[in-house]
Design a protein around this motif. Structure first.
Motif, mmCIF file in Angstrom:
data_model
loop_
_atom_site.group_PDB
_atom_site.id
_atom_site.type_symbol
_atom_site.label_atom_id
_atom_site.label_comp_id
_atom_site.label_asym_id
_atom_site.label_seq_id
_atom_site.Cartn_x
_atom_site.Cartn_y
_atom_site.Cartn_z
ATOM 1 N N ALA A 1 9.829 -10.776 -17.057
ATOM 2 C CA ALA A 1 10.305 -11.012 -15.691
ATOM 3 C C ALA A 1 9.181 -10.686 -14.712
ATOM 4 O O ALA A 1 8.429 -9.737 -14.924
ATOM 5 C CB ALA A 1 11.526 -10.145 -15.412
ATOM 6 N N PRO A 2 9.041 -11.482 -13.661
ATOM 7 C CA PRO A 2 7.986 -11.180 -12.690
ATOM 8 C C PRO A 2 8.279 -9.859 -11.972
ATOM 9 O O PRO A 2 9.426 -9.497 -11.737
ATOM 10 C CB PRO A 2 8.035 -12.361 -11.723
ATOM 11 N N ALA A 3 7.198 -9.170 -11.639
ATOM 12 C CA ALA A 3 7.343 -7.897 -10.931
ATOM 13 C C ALA A 3 7.827 -8.179 -9.506
ATOM 14 O O ALA A 3 7.416 -9.158 -8.889
ATOM 15 C CB ALA A 3 6.009 -7.173 -10.898
ATOM 16 N N PRO A 4 8.711 -7.347 -9.001
ATOM 17 C CA PRO A 4 9.177 -7.570 -7.626
ATOM 18 C C PRO A 4 8.027 -7.390 -6.634
ATOM 19 O O PRO A 4 7.154 -6.560 -6.819
ATOM 20 C CB PRO A 4 10.260 -6.508 -7.435
ATOM 21 N N GLY B 1 6.829 -6.282 -3.083
ATOM 22 C CA GLY B 1 7.254 -5.422 -1.973
ATOM 23 C C GLY B 1 6.730 -5.936 -0.643
ATOM 24 O O GLY B 1 5.876 -6.826 -0.577
ATOM 25 N N PRO B 2 7.198 -5.381 0.458
ATOM 26 C CA PRO B 2 6.780 -5.812 1.789
ATOM 27 C C PRO B 2 5.283 -5.643 2.024
ATOM 28 O O PRO B 2 4.661 -6.448 2.707
ATOM 29 C CB PRO B 2 7.579 -4.935 2.745
ATOM 30 N N ALA B 3 4.664 -4.599 1.438
ATOM 31 C CA ALA B 3 3.228 -4.377 1.652
ATOM 32 C C ALA B 3 2.407 -5.515 1.049
ATOM 33 O O ALA B 3 1.421 -5.966 1.625
ATOM 34 C CB ALA B 3 2.809 -3.039 1.054
ATOM 35 N N VAL B 4 2.815 -6.004 -0.105
ATOM 36 C CA VAL B 4 2.099 -7.096 -0.751
ATOM 37 C C VAL B 4 2.249 -8.374 0.065
ATOM 38 O O VAL B 4 1.288 -9.128 0.264
ATOM 39 C CB VAL B 4 2.603 -7.304 -2.200
ATOM 40 N N LEU B 5 3.434 -8.616 0.586
ATOM 41 C CA LEU B 5 3.651 -9.812 1.408
ATOM 42 C C LEU B 5 2.829 -9.756 2.696
ATOM 43 O O LEU B 5 2.220 -10.752 3.099
ATOM 44 C CB LEU B 5 5.136 -9.964 1.743
#
Length: 122
Positions: A101-104, A106-110
């Motif tokens: 499953a792909p790793a979620p 987070g807002p920081a990555v976006l």
């Protein structure tokens, strides 16, 4: 040349009974269901084997099976629109490997992705 009896040398395209078959099945919510396959051209087909050994060589020792006569297999799959039965196929593609499953994200990555300058390709 020795003449073979029909039951000894079935052809997948023949509409005559091939005798009792070893039909691969999978577990389902209401018991077992016949496994359906695709031909090299992508058409759906039911599959039966004339011996347990042939089924094991093609699909592996862990494959569950039931015995069905060819007319019963045809009657079982006809409501699904499957009109062909392949007897003793010699090749099957391996089952696809499970993908992690792909790793979620987070807002920081976006935020970092949106802030990065766009790259021109080509």
């Amino acid at each position: 040349m020795e003449e073979l009896l029909y039951g000894e040398d079935p052809e997948p395209s023949d509409r005559f009974p091939a005798g009792p078959l070893y039909v691969p099945v999978r577990p389902g919510p209401s018991g077992c269901a016949a496994r359906l396959f695709r031909t090299p051209l992508g058409d759906r087909t039911a599959v039966g084997f004339t011996s347990e050994r042939r089924l094991v060589v093609t699909l592996g020792a862990g494959q569950a099976w039931i015995r069905l006569a060819e007319p019963a297999l045809r009657a079982l799959t006809a409501p699904l629109g499957i009109t062909s039965v392949t007897i003793d196929p010699l090749f099957t593609a391996p089952a696809p490997a499970p993908t992690p499953a792909p790793a979620p994200v987070g807002p920081a990555v976006l935020e970092a992705a949106l802030a990065a300058p766009a790259q021109r390709i080509g």
